[in-house]
Scaffold this motif. Structure first.
Motif, PDB file in Angstrom:
ATOM      1  N   LEU A 293       0.832  -1.340   0.306  1.00  0.00           N
ATOM      2  CA  LEU A 293      -0.111   0.133   0.236  1.00  0.00           C
ATOM      3  C   LEU A 293       1.009   1.016  -0.357  1.00  0.00           C
ATOM      4  CD1 LEU A 293      -2.901  -0.850   2.340  1.00  0.00           C
ATOM      5  CD2 LEU A 293      -3.072  -0.829   0.465  1.00  0.00           C
ATOM      6  N   LEU A 294       1.779   1.139   0.922  1.00  0.00           N
ATOM      7  CA  LEU A 294       2.443   2.375   0.674  1.00  0.00           C
ATOM      8  C   LEU A 294       3.721   2.303  -0.701  1.00  0.00           C
ATOM      9  CD1 LEU A 294       4.763   4.380   2.618  1.00  0.00           C
ATOM     10  CD2 LEU A 294       6.377   3.006   2.893  1.00  0.00           C
ATOM     11  N   ASN A 297       1.101   4.160  -2.831  1.00  0.00           N
ATOM     12  CA  ASN A 297      -0.016   5.235  -2.886  1.00  0.00           C
ATOM     13  C   ASN A 297       0.614   6.200  -4.165  1.00  0.00           C
ATOM     14  OD1 ASN A 297      -0.721   7.245  -0.776  1.00  0.00           O
ATOM     15  ND2 ASN A 297       1.326   7.371  -0.718  1.00  0.00           N
ATOM     16  N   GLN A 306      -5.912   8.858  -2.874  1.00  0.00           N
ATOM     17  CA  GLN A 306      -4.321   8.180  -3.176  1.00  0.00           C
ATOM     18  C   GLN A 306      -3.851   7.255  -2.643  1.00  0.00           C
ATOM     19  OE1 GLN A 306      -2.216  10.996  -0.393  1.00  0.00           O
ATOM     20  NE2 GLN A 306      -2.670  12.988  -1.799  1.00  0.00           N
ATOM     21  N   CYS A 307      -4.804   6.272  -1.446  1.00  0.00           N
ATOM     22  CA  CYS A 307      -4.186   4.714  -1.664  1.00  0.00           C
ATOM     23  C   CYS A 307      -5.766   4.092  -2.346  1.00  0.00           C
ATOM     24  CB  CYS A 307      -4.271   4.880  -0.113  1.00  0.00           C
ATOM     25  SG  CYS A 307      -3.893   3.158   0.993  1.00  0.00           S
ATOM     26  N   SER A 318      -8.386   7.996   0.908  1.00  0.00           N
ATOM     27  CA  SER A 318      -7.142   8.374   1.899  1.00  0.00           C
ATOM     28  C   SER A 318      -6.093   7.852   2.599  1.00  0.00           C
ATOM     29  CB  SER A 318      -7.127   9.765   2.546  1.00  0.00           C
ATOM     30  OG  SER A 318      -7.855   8.970   3.505  1.00  0.00           O
ATOM     31  N   TYR A 319      -4.725   8.787   1.959  1.00  0.00           N
ATOM     32  CA  TYR A 319      -3.298   7.688   2.763  1.00  0.00           C
ATOM     33  C   TYR A 319      -2.988   8.320   3.761  1.00  0.00           C
ATOM     34  CZ  TYR A 319       1.093   5.035   3.022  1.00  0.00           C
ATOM     35  OH  TYR A 319       1.797   4.692   3.763  1.00  0.00           O
ATOM     36  N   PRO A 320      -2.794   7.666   5.499  1.00  0.00           N
ATOM     37  CA  PRO A 320      -2.889   6.053   5.515  1.00  0.00           C
ATOM     38  C   PRO A 320      -4.026   5.267   5.382  1.00  0.00           C
ATOM     39  CG  PRO A 320      -1.655   6.796   7.156  1.00  0.00           C
ATOM     40  CD  PRO A 320      -2.392   8.518   6.472  1.00  0.00           C
ATOM     41  N   CYS A 322      -6.615   4.073   3.885  1.00  0.00           N
ATOM     42  CA  CYS A 322      -6.943   2.484   2.230  1.00  0.00           C
ATOM     43  C   CYS A 322      -7.586   1.894   2.592  1.00  0.00           C
ATOM     44  CB  CYS A 322      -4.935   2.039   2.686  1.00  0.00           C
ATOM     45  SG  CYS A 322      -3.709   2.968   2.055  1.00  0.00           S
TER      46      CYS A 322
END
Length: 674
Positions: A293-294, A297, A306-307, A318-320, A322
């Motif tokens: 996931l990182l 991103n 973003q995620c 949104s991150y983090p 996820c």
């Protein structure tokens, strides 16, 4: 004689009209739920009977479990309607089963005005459904702070105690078929509870009654953690979610290799639960998803995009977070359950703050001395059918991971499915909704266009899972391919002769997907021989009683005419004996059969059997084998500083993402297996 008959019929009429709907003993009345915002706007034919409250399990440590039960109010006890009870559990560990009740398989969803609205795919139309917050400290359940449950066998013992307390209040349900259902980390809970039920049934005291366990339904279950973690990289690669030129790709391959070595060490004992597996650190495997996931991103996208959503890869978050901001209606559920009026309506003794997931419960649920539940499946499959169903869009407990551990599992004498290509299509409401494999009491179902929470996405399809495990389906050939066909409420099965015996044991098995016909074990998800469904029942008890009253009036009128005829008969008519001694018995629809007594307590020595080393799946030398499944472990990256941090305060939610770095204490993880 006429006046006596008239009096008896008058009394009978009064008892019919005054009889309460099915719902249990006087003790159960204190748990009735009669008022919720929006309930008056729900159609009466759909509106369920409801019971809720906090049951005391252990007064010595103030342990209370919250439950919310839904019953089809139109259910006719003595007709072909079901007599089954489904206990639903969400996972976490530490995530409330009110997710299931208000976001998934329950009769209601919560709208933006904080009112209940209908969920047309509710499971309560096919089974009584009881949603239980457990272990203690989850949702509305509570205990003393130093008495949290740590192990899976402890969790099972507590749940057996809950069942005993439940059946003390509802003894009329002791003969019901029992199904255990849930998702995610409930893939650990459910097999352990089923195993505890079977052990209890084998060690009954004289005054106890066996629990009629009939099957398990596990959705996107976290059953074999390390094996399932190995499936994350293939999942991302096969769907183009990560490219080989990603800057983190080599690091991810190295982590995958370390996890593979751990799995290889355990594989030697995969089907031998009597031998303790080599000590493993499951965080090595679980953190693969964290890093994926990182790595994927997208900082250039808008915040909400973003995620990848770990619960449905077709969605973004949104991150983090996820995926932790999903389902979207969760933002309506929390204020609904934290409204004090609603808490009173749900009969809470302790008006504790409701959070979807509890970080405190999760941190205390070590499970370091408990084998993963995958090792219990072979023995369970000797006794009950198990359905593993998966939404195909889920990442965190994905289909590839489930099929991987099934391929290594040996049950009923054979390892894995004999022919994984022999899939049967699943048609529901004339639509192809998935495929299934079924052999030797185990069914795997892959469900299209659905996520980690199948009932959230496809409520009506998910309800048909009860039809599958109870055998209420047809088998057909469609384009020369074996196909299992289920139907929406109100549509009868088409392929079999109709029967009226509600208690008849189904026996016809579905088409086997095995490549051979020589297996010594019969495929045994049964096919019901009745073509009727809960929809064929009266729409309400009120209508039924009006019909009964009409019958009584007609009988009274007939007796009166007979009596008048007798008084006016010619004197030459000779009274003759009746041609037959048979009587036509009328059994009223709302008469309850005689029920057994209350359950006695579960003896402490049984608890010893559940927790001792002699049971073959308790061990003391392995840590983190079945860990609390939370994202963020072993990350060590400054980009994860915003990851969800649950504090020890009761008001903090263990599954809510936050970008605030203030006043946060970092715990292991952040995503919950709900």
């Amino acid at each position: 004689m006429f006046y006596l008959s008239f009096y008896v019929l008058f009394v009978l009429t009064g008892s019919i009209l005054a009889a309460p709907p099915k719902g249990g003993s006087d003790a159960s009345k204190q748990y009735m739920v009669t008022n919720l915002p929006g309930l008056s706007e729900i159609d009466d034919g759909f509106k369920p009977l409801m019971y809720a409250g906090q049951l005391e399990l252990f007064p010595e440590n103030n342990t209370n479990y919250f439950f919310w039960k839904f019953i089809d109010a139109s259910k006719n006890v003595n007709s072909t309607s079901y007599k089954r009870t489904t206990f639903w559990l969400n996972g976490g560990p530490g995530c409330s089963s009110m997710d299931g009740a208000l976001l998934e398989s329950g009769p209601f969803r919560i709208d933006q005005s904080q009112k209940v609205v209908m969920n047309n795919g509710s499971w309560h139309k096919a089974s009584d459904v009881i949603y239980v917050d457990q272990p203690a400290g989850t949702g509305f359940s509570y205990t003393e702070q130093d008495k949290y449950v740590h192990e899976l066998y402890d969790m099972a013992f507590y749940f057996i105690k809950f069942m005993e307390k439940y059946y003390e209040i509802y003894p009329e349900e002791l003969d019901n078929e029992i199904y255990l259902a849930g998702e995610s980390y409930a893939g650990q809970y459910i097999p352990y509870i089923a195993d505890a039920i079977l052990k209890r049934n084998a060690n009954l005291q004289e005054s106890q009654k066996a629990y009629n366990l009939k099957g398990l339904l596990i959705g996107n279950g976290w059953v074999s953690p390390n094996e399932q973690s190995l499936a994350y990289m293939p999942f991302f690669l096969n769907r183009g979610l990560i490219k080989k030129n990603n800057p983190m790709f080599m690091k991810l391959l190295g982590q995958q290799e370390r996890c593979q070595r751990i799995v290889d060490k355990v594989d030697a004992h995969f089907n031998d639960k009597q031998v303790n597996p080599v000590e493993v650190d499951s965080s090595v495997c679980e953190s693969i998803l964290t890093n994926l996931l990182l790595a994927t991103n997208d900082n250039q996208a808008s915040r909400e995009q973003q995620c990848i959503n770990m619960y449905d890869y077709t969605l973004r978050d949104s991150y983090p977070s996820c995926g932790m901001n999903w389902p979207f209606e969760l933002k309506y559920v929390k204020p609904f359950l934290n409204n004090d009026d609603n808490k009173h309506d749900l009969n809470l003794k302790k008006l504790k703050t409701w959070n979807e997931c509890s970080g405190r419960v999760s941190r205390n649920f070590y499970a370091s001395n408990s084998f993963p539940s995958v090792h219990l499946l072979p023995s369970l499959l000797e006794h009950v059918p198990i359905v593993l169903f998966n939404g195909e869009n889920d990442i965190i407990c994905n289909t590839e991971g489930v099929m991987s551990y099934i391929s290594k599992l040996k049950w009923n004498g054979i390892k894995g499915f004999e022919n994984t290509d022999a899939k049967a299509d699943w048609l529901h409401d004339e639509k192809n909704v998935g495929y299934m494999l079924q052999e030797r009491n185990l069914t795997f179902i892959n469900i299209f266009n659905s996520s980690h929470m199948v009932p959230y996405d496809l409520p009506d399809v998910s309800r048909a899972l009860i039809d599958i495990i109870t055998g209420n389906f047809d088998e057909k050939k469609v384009n020369d391919k074996p196909t299992v066909v289920t139907y929406p409420l109100g549509v009868k099965r088409q392929g079999d002769v109709q029967h009226n015996d509600a208690e008849e044991t189904p026996s016809k098995a579905p088409t086997s997907t095995s490549s051979t016909a020589s297996s010594t074990t019969t495929d045994s998800i049964p096919k019901a021989s009745s073509t009727t469904t809960p929809n064929d029942e009266p729409t309400s008890n009120k209508v039924t009683r009006l019909i009964q009253l009409a019958v009584v009036i007609i009988v009274i009128w007939g007796l009166y005419m007979l009596y008048a005829s007798y008084r006016s008969r010619p004197a030459s008519i000779i009274k003759k004996p009746a041609a037959s001694g048979r009587k036509k018995n009328v059994q009223w629809a709302d008469q309850l059969p005689e029920e057994g007594g209350q359950q006695e307590g579960f003896l402490a020595k049984t608890f010893g059997k559940l927790t001792g080393n002699s049971n073959g799946y308790a061990r003391a030398d392995t840590e983190d084998y079945v860990d609390d499944i939370e994202l963020g472990e072993n990350i060590g990256d400054s980009q994860l500083d915003d990851f969800i941090i649950a504090s020890d305060d009761e008001g903090e939610d263990g599954r809510t993402a936050s970008g605030n770095d203030d006043n946060r204490s970092k715990i292991k993880g952040g995503d919950a297996i709900v």
